[in-house]
Scaffold this motif. Structure first.
Motif, PDB file in Angstrom:
ATOM      1  N   UNK A  72       0.816  -1.216   0.000  1.00 32.80           N
ATOM      2  CA  UNK A  72       0.000   0.000   0.000  1.00 32.80           C
ATOM      3  C   UNK A  72       0.843   1.256   0.000  1.00 32.80           C
ATOM      4  N   UNK A  73       1.905   1.258   0.841  1.00 31.33           N
ATOM      5  CA  UNK A  73       2.783   2.433   0.929  1.00 31.33           C
ATOM      6  C   UNK A  73       3.505   2.665  -0.386  1.00 31.33           C
ATOM      7  N   UNK A  74       3.914   1.571  -1.052  1.00 33.47           N
ATOM      8  CA  UNK A  74       4.707   1.684  -2.266  1.00 33.47           C
ATOM      9  C   UNK A  74       3.885   2.180  -3.466  1.00 33.47           C
ATOM     10  N   UNK A  75       2.588   1.845  -3.522  1.00 38.97           N
ATOM     11  CA  UNK A  75       1.804   2.234  -4.706  1.00 38.97           C
ATOM     12  C   UNK A  75       0.882   3.431  -4.461  1.00 38.97           C
ATOM     13  N   UNK A  76       0.820   3.909  -3.200  1.00 42.70           N
ATOM     14  CA  UNK A  76      -0.136   4.988  -2.915  1.00 42.70           C
ATOM     15  C   UNK A  76       0.174   6.248  -3.725  1.00 42.70           C
ATOM     16  N   UNK A  77       1.447   6.598  -3.850  1.00 47.98           N
ATOM     17  CA  UNK A  77       1.794   7.772  -4.632  1.00 47.98           C
ATOM     18  C   UNK A  77       1.433   7.585  -6.118  1.00 47.98           C
ATOM     19  N   UNK A  78       1.649   6.379  -6.617  1.00 44.72           N
ATOM     20  CA  UNK A  78       1.306   6.120  -8.008  1.00 44.72           C
ATOM     21  C   UNK A  78      -0.204   6.239  -8.242  1.00 44.72           C
TER      22      UNK A  78
END
Length: 331
Positions: free
Chosen positions: A320-326
């Motif tokens: 979740x943390x890794x793709x939230x910005x995307x």
């Protein structure tokens, strides 16, 4: 007596229509009756023309009070000025009205198709100056009802041909023959451009409709000419005139079945989803938004950062943390 056949909300009053057919004498006429309907833009003088032609008393727009909707729904009245045959006159709500707005055009399509399916003669009321125009002449509405009429009612080519009487109002110096030739070119182009069932491909408009024309002087500026010309036009709705608009055909319904037929025709029309299309602007917006959404999704799927995460096997730590910005950027 005037009857509102269809309410502004689309409700068909079948008991009232059946009672009206009985009280007006239509039931006892056999097939010796005529139904005349009128369609055209709002505030174009449709009710005024009907009243002048047939002696009806449909409500007319008061020009001194501003231009607004006068007729709402579909109304029916007998024609006092025509003794034979018994003639019923149908006044339709005008098209292109500001009260319904550009996003609510389904009723004008439905009522126009109803007139086309029920009436023997459909008067298409239009301004002479609109001949040669695209939207002002009502072409989009005509194209829709032509196309859906072929789909819904599957008329037999050459048998019952509804008479389309195009009445050019506020006649100018342009001769009627020139107006007619210009409009006929547009009609043919319009007919050739609609989608037809396979059985009707290649058949001309005249296999299904008989096209007639008339032109009238301005009602306000040339009142005497207008009255004289409507008097001559009225004769064409009787058998006395050599250019009569009345036609006989073997499949005509007897008057006793007219009320039921009108109810069933309206039921079929109301159930047809092809007539409930949103306005052109709404359709374009829907298509454009779908294109943008698809492009955004594709860009997200092709993002190297997303592909790196998606390519990892098994569970992805901190997904979740890794793709939230995307996701935020894509949205």
């Amino acid at each position: 007596r005037i009857l509102q056949v269809v309410q502004g909300d689309g409700t068909f009053d079948e008991p009232a229509v059946q009672a009206y057919m009985h009280s007006s004498g239509v039931e006892s006429t056999g097939i010796d009756y005529t139904v005349v309907a009128i369609m055209g833009p709002q505030s174009s003088g449709k009710s005024t023309l009907l009243n002048a032609l047939f002696g009806t008393s449909f409500t007319e727009m008061d020009a001194l009070s501003g231009r607004s909707q006068t007729t709402r729904g579909v109304w029916l009245a007998p024609a006092p000025r025509i003794s034979e045959p018994l003639t019923l006159v149908m006044d339709l709500e005008g098209s292109d009205g500001r009260e319904r707005g550009e996003d609510d055009t389904s009723f004008e399509r439905q009522s126009a198709l109803f007139a086309l399916a029920v009436a023997d003669v459909v008067v298409v009321n239009m301004w002479a100056k609109d001949v040669g125009r695209e939207s002002g002449a009502g072409k989009p509405l005509l194209k829709t009802i032509f196309q859906v009429n072929l789909k819904l009612f599957q008329p037999a080519a050459g048998q019952r041909r509804t008479v389309l009487l195009f009445v050019f109002r506020d006649r100018t110096r342009t001769p009627l023959d020139l107006l007619r030739s210009t409009w006929e070119v547009d009609l043919v182009r319009m007919w050739e451009g609609i989608a037809k069932p396979p059985a009707y491909e290649g058949l001309p408009l005249t296999d299904f409709f008989e096209v007639q024309y008339a032109a009238l002087a301005n009602y306000e500026d040339r009142a005497e000419d207008f009255r004289a010309e409507t008097h001559l036009l009225r004769r064409r709705f009787t058998q006395e005139d050599p250019e009569t608009l009345l036609r006989s055909y073997p499949t005509k319904l007897p008057g006793a079945a007219l009320g039921l037929s009108m109810a069933k025709v309206w039921e079929v029309i109301r159930a047809n989803k092809d007539l409930n299309l949103p306005a052109h602007r709404v359709m374009v917006a829907n298509l454009r938004c779908a294109e943008l959404a698809e492009a955004t999704f594709q860009a997200f799927a092709e993002d190297p950062a997303w592909q790196e995460v998606a390519g990892e096997a098994d569970l992805v730590p901190g997904f979740g943390w890794r793709v939230s910005d995307q996701l935020t950027e894509a949205l």
